[in-house]
Design an enzyme around this catalytic site. Structure first.
Site, PDB file in Angstrom:
ATOM      1  N   ASP A   8       0.883  -1.166   0.000  1.00  7.57           N
ATOM      2  CA  ASP A   8       0.000   0.000   0.000  1.00  7.57           C
ATOM      3  C   ASP A   8       0.923   1.218   0.000  1.00  7.57           C
ATOM      4  O   ASP A   8       1.471   1.587   1.041  1.00  7.57           O
ATOM      5  CB  ASP A   8      -0.898  -0.006   1.238  1.00  7.57           C
ATOM      6  CG  ASP A   8      -1.783   1.227   1.313  1.00  7.57           C
ATOM      7  OD1 ASP A   8      -2.340   1.628   0.278  1.00  7.57           O
ATOM      8  OD2 ASP A   8      -1.907   1.803   2.420  1.00  7.57           O
ATOM      9  N   GLU A  67      -1.218  -1.511  -4.874  1.00  4.97           N
ATOM     10  CA  GLU A  67      -2.429  -0.741  -5.166  1.00  4.97           C
ATOM     11  C   GLU A  67      -2.148   0.266  -6.276  1.00  4.97           C
ATOM     12  O   GLU A  67      -1.111   0.913  -6.291  1.00  4.97           O
ATOM     13  CB  GLU A  67      -2.918  -0.021  -3.909  1.00  4.97           C
ATOM     14  CG  GLU A  67      -4.242   0.671  -4.113  1.00  4.97           C
ATOM     15  CD  GLU A  67      -4.822   1.261  -2.844  1.00  4.97           C
ATOM     16  OE1 GLU A  67      -5.646   2.181  -2.967  1.00  4.97           O
ATOM     17  OE2 GLU A  67      -4.455   0.804  -1.737  1.00  4.97           O
ATOM     18  N   ASP A 139      -2.439   0.953   7.494  1.00  6.34           N
ATOM     19  CA  ASP A 139      -1.672   0.819   6.250  1.00  6.34           C
ATOM     20  C   ASP A 139      -1.168  -0.607   6.049  1.00  6.34           C
ATOM     21  O   ASP A 139      -1.115  -1.097   4.926  1.00  6.34           O
ATOM     22  CB  ASP A 139      -0.505   1.818   6.222  1.00  6.34           C
ATOM     23  CG  ASP A 139      -0.999   3.256   6.135  1.00  6.34           C
ATOM     24  OD1 ASP A 139      -1.523   3.630   5.073  1.00  6.34           O
ATOM     25  OD2 ASP A 139      -0.890   3.972   7.136  1.00  6.34           O
TER      26      ASP A 139
END
Length: 173
Positions: A8, A67, A139
């Site tokens: 991420d 991502e 996160d």
């Protein structure tokens, strides 16, 4: 068996999550955050590259997922996010890993069942899916959800595509 590293990305905080997939079982191996310091973007990008490279050396993942960038309201933030993604992607490709990319909506859909899930819902589901004793930091949970999304996507492709997909995405049956 396949070890998947999910990322991420962020220019100040990059989450990572590692899972080991055997058959239909997903096992938690590790997660955390690469926290960058300093105001110089180039230095923070170097820290992300070095951090992801070290995680790859430590866990030896066979697959890498990250991502995809979405267009934020602030163009400067979106550019920094894209550069952070780039640093992580270069670390992966330098280690011989191919890169799979997923949108936030795809990731939430795979983990929670709806593409509009809140961060707390993602944390809760990751805790349940991976049988964790407590919810990981936001996160890190997002990064674990990237890895879980990749696993589910590969499972679906293998089921639909048979042996060609199995060679491409690993041994998941």
């Amino acid at each position: 068996m396949a070890i998947i590293l999910g990322i991420d990305p962020g220019s100040r905080l990059t989450g990572y999550g590692i899972i080991d997939c055997q058959g239909r079982t997903q096992k938690y191996l590790g997660s955390g955050c690469i926290r960058t310091s300093g105001d110089d973007l180039a230095s923070r990008l170097q820290q992300i590259f070095t951090g992801v490279s070290e995680i790859i050396r430590q866990y030896q993942p066979e697959q890498f997922a990250i991502e995809r960038v979405f267009m934020a309201k602030n163009a400067d933030s979106a550019l920094k996010l894209g550069q952070a993604r780039g640093a992580a992607i270069v670390a992966a490709t330098n280690s011989g890993l191919s890169v799979a990319e997923y949108s936030a909506t795809q990731i939430k859909q795979a983990v929670v069942g709806t593409g509009r899930a809140q961060k707390t819902q993602v944390q809760h589901m990751i805790t349940q899916i991976l049988k964790l004793p407590a919810a990981p930091q936001a996160d890190a949970a997002d990064a674990l959800s990237v890895a879980v999304c990749h696993y589910h996507t590969c499972q679906s492709l293998v089921a639909m595509g048979g042996s060609a997909a199995k060679r491409t995405y690993g041994r998941y049956k």
